[in-house]
Structure formats: structure tokens, C-alpha cells
Enzyme design. Sequence first.
Site, PDB file in Angstrom:
ATOM      1  N   ALA A   1       0.834  -1.204   0.000  1.00 40.44           N
ATOM      2  CA  ALA A   1       0.000   0.000   0.000  1.00 40.44           C
ATOM      3  C   ALA A   1       0.865   1.249   0.000  1.00 40.44           C
ATOM      4  CB  ALA A   1      -0.915  -0.007   1.215  1.00 40.44           C
TER       5      ALA A   1
ATOM      6  N   SER B   1      -9.649 -10.022   3.234  1.00 35.49           N
ATOM      7  CA  SER B   1      -9.249 -10.583   4.515  1.00 35.49           C
ATOM      8  C   SER B   1      -9.259 -12.104   4.457  1.00 35.49           C
ATOM      9  CB  SER B   1     -10.193 -10.113   5.632  1.00 35.49           C
ATOM     10  OG  SER B   1      -9.814 -10.694   6.863  1.00 35.49           O
TER      11      SER B   1
ATOM     12  N   LYS C   1     -12.831  -2.496   5.441  1.00 37.31           N
ATOM     13  CA  LYS C   1     -11.728  -3.418   5.743  1.00 37.31           C
ATOM     14  C   LYS C   1     -10.890  -2.886   6.902  1.00 37.31           C
ATOM     15  CE  LYS C   1      -8.688  -6.766   5.080  1.00 37.31           C
ATOM     16  NZ  LYS C   1      -7.445  -6.348   5.713  1.00 37.31           N
TER      17      LYS C   1
ATOM     18  N   HIS D   1     -12.755  -3.633  10.007  1.00 34.60           N
ATOM     19  CA  HIS D   1     -12.598  -5.073  10.230  1.00 34.60           C
ATOM     20  C   HIS D   1     -11.286  -5.362  10.952  1.00 34.60           C
ATOM     21  CE1 HIS D   1     -10.574  -8.809   9.010  1.00 34.60           C
ATOM     22  NE2 HIS D   1     -11.767  -9.377   9.006  1.00 34.60           N
ATOM     23  N   ASN D   2     -10.207  -4.760  10.474  1.00 33.39           N
ATOM     24  CA  ASN D   2      -8.909  -5.013  11.086  1.00 33.39           C
ATOM     25  C   ASN D   2      -8.831  -4.443  12.497  1.00 33.39           C
ATOM     26  OD1 ASN D   2      -8.356  -6.045   8.557  1.00 33.39           O
ATOM     27  ND2 ASN D   2      -6.345  -5.093   8.411  1.00 33.39           N
TER      28      ASN D   2
ATOM     29  N   GLU E   1     -10.516  -6.811  14.639  1.00 35.78           N
ATOM     30  CA  GLU E   1      -9.598  -7.946  14.796  1.00 35.78           C
ATOM     31  C   GLU E   1      -8.601  -7.680  15.924  1.00 35.78           C
ATOM     32  OE1 GLU E   1      -5.887  -9.381  12.130  1.00 35.78           O
ATOM     33  OE2 GLU E   1      -7.819  -9.357  11.073  1.00 35.78           O
TER      34      GLU E   1
END
Length: 483
Positions: free
Chosen positions: A77, A129, A183, A186-187, A190
Site C-alpha cells: 500500500a 481478509s 476493511k 474489520h482489522n 480484529e
Amino acid sequence: MAKADIGLIGLAVMGQNLVLNMADHGYRVAVYNRTTERVDAFLKGPAAGLPIVGCHSLEELVASLERPRRVMLMVKAGAVVDQFIASLVPLLEPGDVIIDGGNSHYPDSTRRTRELRQLGLRFIGAGISGGEEGARHGPSIMPGGDPEAWPLVRDIFQAIAAQVEGEPCCRWVGPDGAGHFVKMVHNGIEYGDMQLIAEAYALMDRALGMDHDAMAAVFADWNRGVLDSYLIEITAEILATRDTDGAPLVTRILDTAGQKGTGKWTGISALELGVPLTLIGEAVFARILSSLKDERVLAADILGAPERPPAEAASGDALDALRDALYASKIISYAQGFMLMREAARVQGWELDYGSIALIWRGGCIIRSAFLNDISAAYGKEPQLQNLLLDGFFVDALKQAETGWRRAVTLAVTHAVPAPAFASALAYFDGYRSARLPANLLQAQRDYFGAHSYERVDRERGLFFHTDWTGRGGDVASSTYEI
């Protein structure tokens, strides 16, 4: 030779596994890597005999693709993505699609969507993911960007995604950077899940004196109940794994946790948007604290290691309390994550489908769990639900878990076991359901030293007042503004 359905740039492990996954589903894939030797090694190795075309230049890659061309980037990235986009643009035609499948920061995806649209090209920023295994056998995919690009990649993405109850864990998220924002959240979740599990492990070890086989058995049992999830499953396996001399392998691993930055981005976004993302923030800070290993060892010598009373019995009640604390805190973490997505959607003008997002996460990804069905059901009943904690299912779940949750936090304090995620989740729960908080004193302090003014409980909202607390300040108030 037949043209390829899609091109992929970047043959590290994630890129290679996605290509093999696409080939398994009948798609012809052209591949390129800046180090071209890796292309040749891939074709001779894992890709041998598969419908995969190796290319040694971007020109060759683009020429090998069916129109409209679809080119997927699986590269680091940041600047590298922009460099490849800049190199691809002169080779592509209006209507072609560039897909960024890395962990890009969502503002970059918003910018790229808009810049490429002006050139007649279509862009998708897709959060992916599931790690190596997910990429190979079915990840969770969160695509956003140019809506006109979605029909051109939908069949491929939904074919290679994880499948749960016949549904692909891949649905269109929203425009611009929405896919990478989801995302990112989401991380962040996590990070929270992993920290909560680590705290339960620490309490079993230091407060209850359990051995690793017993801990592994408890996590395996929890995986058959409300905590059924990938992370609980692998925790049981990790705790049961032995080193070559028979000692628990996890005890030989240095206690410093790494991070790639998406948790930090999540916390920064929460601060920018004014969302109290307390649990995920504590999870990020816990990793940072863990990285100060040498300093912590020095502090233990100077300040003294924590003094702990004798371990308590690992009774059913004590373990139930840990389970309840883990479950309740997990609910808080997800509630805060969905709050963040809701506020970002309001600010960005996105129309996010929160029930659909929960379904995307049910399979393939690291936070996959049965619990996500309950979240999807909550948003199915009330798509505009302000907070998951207001849904009847979660109201009942938190009420049932509260006693054990408080016992677990007390156990952590009594035995000097740091449990910032458990404690911050409980503090948020108590704060969120408090009709009155001590912020009235904070606002009085602000008015005292900075004439920032305040609202009154006996007046309508929106009217601001200032008190000359010292008798020397006068009646002129500062401007009222909120970040």
C-alpha cells in the site's frame, strides 16, 4: 492464444494464492511481478499446467487481457500503488478497470477513484481478509470504488470468495473508499478480538493458575458456544502446541506484538469522527506497550513486579465469568466498530448496508464467527439501528453477562493482571447507559478557565451560558464550537 480474463500484479503469497484461486474457478489469469524471475518460478512451480499466463512487462500484461481489461494490484500500500497506476494508465483504454486489493488507506482509494474516473477509467479498492489460506481457498472481499466497475468484476470476486450457506462473502460495499474503510474497521475489530482473548489467557494463567492443556480445553469448549469463531479455534490449537522439548510453545514466544497500521488508522478515524472507539484504541495501545520490552523489564526491576495473591481455583464459576467478560466485551467492540462505520457513512455520504457487511465477515476473514449472524439479524430488523447495544438480543446478552464481566475485571485488578480491553469495554457500557455523566463538571471547568460556556439542564438545548466564576472575568464568553 485465448485472452486472459483478468491480470494480477504482485506475486507475493497473497497474490499467488488469489491467482491459483481464480484458476481453480475457471478463470484465465495473466500475471506480472516487478522481479520477473518470480513470474517464471511461479509458472514452473504452483501454477504449472494451470490457465495462467506469465508476463515480463506491463505492456505484455495489458495486451494479454480481454476488453474491458481488468488489472488487479496486490502490492504494498501507498506510493507503490500510485506508481503502478501511473504506469498502467497510458496502456489502458476508457472503461478498463484497475483494482487495488491491498491494505490501502481509504482516503487514497477515494482519491484514486475520482482521479481515474476523470480519465475514463474505473477503479475498485477491495479490502481482502483471510490471509494466505483465505486467498487460496476463499477470502472475505469488501469492494468499493466506482459502482460502474462492480458488474465487471462481480462474477470473479464472488466465485473466489468464501461461501457461507450458499452466499458469497463478497458484496458491493459502497462508492469511493468505502470498501477499504470497512476493511480498516474489520482489522480494528480484529485487534480488539485478539486483545480480549489474550486478556482471558492472562487471567487463566496468572489469576487462576491453569496449565496450558487446561486452557486449551476451555477455549475449545468455548468454541462450541456463543464465542464460536476462528480466533477462539486457533487459540485452542496454539495453547495445545508443544515445543521440541515438550514445553508449551507459546511460552517461548517473545511477548512483543507487531502491527501493520490498520488498527492505528481505525483509532485515528475514530478521533477524527468523534466516535468513542475505546476498546480498539486500548488494543492498539496494548500492542505498543508490549513493544517496550526492554523498558518493561527495567521497570519491573525498579518498580517491582506486580505482587499477586495466590491463584484462585479455576472453578466453573470463574471460567464462566471469563467467558461472559469475553463475550460482553466482544459485543462492545463490534458495537463501537459499527458506530464508526455509521458516522463515516454519514460524513462521506455513503449508504452502507450494515447487515450485509456482517454477512461478508461470516467466512474467509480473520474475525469470522457465528456471532456475526446475530449482528446481521439486528440490522435486518432495524437497518437504521443507532447502536447494536440497543437491539433486544444484545440487551439480553449484556444483562446476562454483566455479573460475570464485573467479576472478571475485579479478578484482573486483584491479581494485577492488565486487562485494558475488558475494563474499557465495561467502562463504555456503564457510560453509554448513564443518563447523567460527570461531564457537567468538565464543562464548568472549561467555562472557568476558558469562558467556553455551557448549556443548562433547566433550559432548552442550544442555549449557551457563561458564568464569571472569579468575579474578575466579565460576561464575555468564548466562541462555541465542537470538533
